[in-house]
Design an enzyme around this catalytic site. Structure first.
Site, PDB file in Angstrom:
ATOM      1  N   PRO A 336      -2.571  -0.415   3.193  1.00  0.00           N
ATOM      2  CG  PRO A 336      -4.016   0.931   2.214  1.00  0.00           C
ATOM      3  CD  PRO A 336      -2.837   0.778   2.253  1.00  0.00           C
ATOM      4  CG  ASP A 512      -2.387  -0.665  -1.972  1.00  0.00           C
ATOM      5  OD1 ASP A 512      -3.164  -0.066  -1.262  1.00  0.00           O
ATOM      6  OD2 ASP A 512      -1.152  -0.225  -2.276  1.00  0.00           O
ATOM      7  CG  HIS A 513      -9.236  -1.217   0.851  1.00  0.00           C
ATOM      8  ND1 HIS A 513      -9.963  -1.034  -0.433  1.00  0.00           N
ATOM      9  CD2 HIS A 513     -10.218  -1.599   1.872  1.00  0.00           C
ATOM     10  CE1 HIS A 513     -11.307  -1.364  -0.144  1.00  0.00           C
ATOM     11  NE2 HIS A 513     -11.297  -1.849   1.203  1.00  0.00           N
ATOM     12  NE  ARG A 514      -1.717   2.720  -0.855  1.00  0.00           N
ATOM     13  CZ  ARG A 514      -0.544   2.826  -0.959  1.00  0.00           C
ATOM     14  NH1 ARG A 514       0.038   4.047  -0.635  1.00  0.00           N
ATOM     15  NH2 ARG A 514       0.274   1.690  -1.270  1.00  0.00           N
TER      16      ARG A 514
END
Length: 540
Positions: A336, A512-514
């Site tokens: 994401p 990476d939004h995780r």
């Protein structure tokens, strides 16, 4: 004379289980040949022989626990015995050729694949020599191609090529025997007929031992190839499986990173691989999983006949173009992405860089803004260590790295490659500039090895030499962020009293939004900007 083969350094383990013994008394073995397989609670590993010779006794059995220094076996004859075995023919066709050609010949030496980085198998895309040819030291033998680059393998020794063990399409790894040369002073090169017969022998032997792809796909279901689903190499490498199971999975195109093991401590067994293949084939047949290369299930773009609209020309993509496209698609679909944009003032830094020009020329280097960017980024990674990490395969933990290696995206005639500059935190601006010049040349010449392009903490993609203002770089998994920079421009900046011209550098940080949230990403871009604006802080 007897030689002991001992367990080498296997890390911080006091006792590791022996799960397979690959030799027995009376065997002739070569140096670097695998003699046993160990298994810890984290991974399996093969132990190579430190010397060659005839096995007198084996002191280890399956189920034993060993540690560094334990005696595995005792050999007699040492390297001489191994060399004698190497000179023996491997099949009847080879024996006939050997008996007719070795009389009065010089010493033979094996040509092997050198260290090619963290890769178990790399494809042979070109064989540059032929049987019977007299080759020079450092002459190119074969050309290899990984998913990131092509590389040439040079000859370690000069002489007449009396055996050739690889062909286009084979997979090789470090230590694979490419062929054998006879040292200068031996018999002249073979006749064309003898060369053809010798070349046919290994082909016949391979036909007996290795079924063709067509045969594999026509065998029982477990022998069928899995659909062309992209394999996550990082997850594959970390999967808990023995080397034999890894080879089996490679042959069938199975992604070990997606397979649940049923063995002890969740170890992946051959039956688990077969079961996964069957389930995947069934899913594709039912339409629940896409059989395309991306494995995404996204409907394909319909084909269009463009010739109906006018004159066209079809141009084939390079292999690097194709593989880079597949890798970027995989990263874009699995991560994401969010991109944070910012600008920083590099007016003083650019003046400082220009002042180094004369000193740099004396050292034979050219100092670019990229060297300063690398130092600023490393300072940022130290301040915000979450950026210097990778997500575990199960997505439930972070692997924090204590090294600072920076990948640099390089545009080449064949496509985009990302060589890695190692230990950036330990190097000065001149040394980094020299490293950048070296890897850029190797990239343009197609000489980068897989080892040159692995192990990055984070990547920088610079379009400053081309133009543009902002863009969205794609995170290069398993990294969790990538810094993009564009061309700096002179802009009017308010200093509290008046507008003054300042050189501003656009930055684009994709993450990476995780793993990274927006606030942390903003903090990193601001921090890097501060380091570049006042570079003295970075260099302290």
């Amino acid at each position: 004379m007897s030689i002991e083969i001992r367990v080498p350094d296997i890390g911080d383990f006091d006792a590791v289980d022996v799960i397979e013994v690959l030799i027995k008394a009376g065997d002739n073995i070569e140096a670097e040949q695998s003699v046993l397989v160990l298994e810890s609670d984290k991974a399996s590993m093969e132990v190579p022989a430190s010397s060659g010779g005839v096995v007198e006794s084996v002191n280890i059995k399956v189920g034993d626990k060993v540690k560094e220094g334990d005696v595995i076996a005792v050999l007699s004859g040492g390297e001489k015995a191994a060399a004698e075995e190497d000179s023996q023919p491997k099949n009847e066709a080879a024996q006939e050729t050997s008996s007719s050609n070795d009389k009065g010949s010089g010493e033979t030496q094996e040509l092997t694949v050198p260290d090619i980085g963290d890769f178990d198998s790399v494809s042979v895309i070109e064989v540059n020599v032929s049987l019977g040819q007299n080759i020079a030291k450092d002459e190119t033998l074969i050309t290899l191609e990984s998913d990131k680059a092509s590389m040439e393998v040079p000859a370690e020794f000069a002489g007449e090529l009396v055996s050739l063990n690889v062909k286009v399409g084979d997979k090789v790894s470090k230590g694979t025997v490419i062929g054998t040369v006879k040292a200068a002073g031996g018999k002249p090169a073979q006749s064309a007929q003898a060369a053809a017969e010798n070349k046919a022998a290994p082909a016949k032997e391979e036909a007996k031992t290795a079924p063709s792809t067509a045969q594999k796909t026509s065998d029982a279901p477990v022998k069928e190839q899995a659909p062309a689903i992209a394999i996550d190499e990082d997850a594959f490498a970390k999967a808990y499986a023995s080397p034999a199971v890894r080879r089996f999975a490679r042959e069938l195109g199975a992604d070990l990173g997606k397979i649940n093991g049923t063995g002890r401590n969740n170890r992946i067994l051959e039956e688990d691989v077969k079961s996964w293949i069957k389930q995947t084939l069934a899913s594709v047949a039912s339409g629940s999983v896409s059989g395309t290369a991306s494995g995404t299930g996204i409907p394909p773009i319909p084909a269009v006949d463009f010739s109906k609209f006018g004159e066209i020309e079809e141009q084939k993509l390079s292999r690097i173009n194709i593989l880079t496209g597949e890798a970027m698609t995989r990263c874009w679909l699995n991560i994401p992405h969010v991109t944070q944009h910012d600008k920083c003032d590099i007016t003083e830094l650019e003046a400082f860089r220009q002042s180094l020009k004369a000193a740099a020329e004396k050292r034979g280097v050219r100092v670019t803004m990229l060297a300063f960017l690398m130092k600023a980024l490393v300072a940022g990674l130290k301040e915000y260590p979450r950026f210097n990490s990778s997500l575990s395969p199960d997505g439930k933990s972070l692997i924090l790295k204590k090294y600072y290696n920076i990948g640099i995206a390089v545009d080449t005639p064949n496509g985009l490659v990302v060589p890695v500059i190692r230990d950036v935190d330990k190097k000065g601006i001149y040394e980094l500039s020299a490293d950048l010049m070296e890897v850029s040349k190797k990239a343009r010449d197609g000489k980068l090895s897989p080892k040159d392009m692995s192990g990055a903490s984070m990547t920088i993609s610079s379009l400053g030499g081309i133009g543009g203002e902002y863009f969205t770089p794609i995170v290069n998994a398993p990294e969790v962020a990538i810094l993009g920079v564009s061309r700096s421009t002179m802009e009017p900046i308010w200093n509290g009293k008046e507008f003054e011209p300042r050189l501003m550098l656009p930055m684009s940080l994709s993450f990476d939004h995780r793993v990274i949230d927006g606030a942390l990403a903003a903090r990193l871009t601001v921090f890097i900007g501060q380091m570049l604006t006042d570079m003295k802080k970075t260099l302290l």
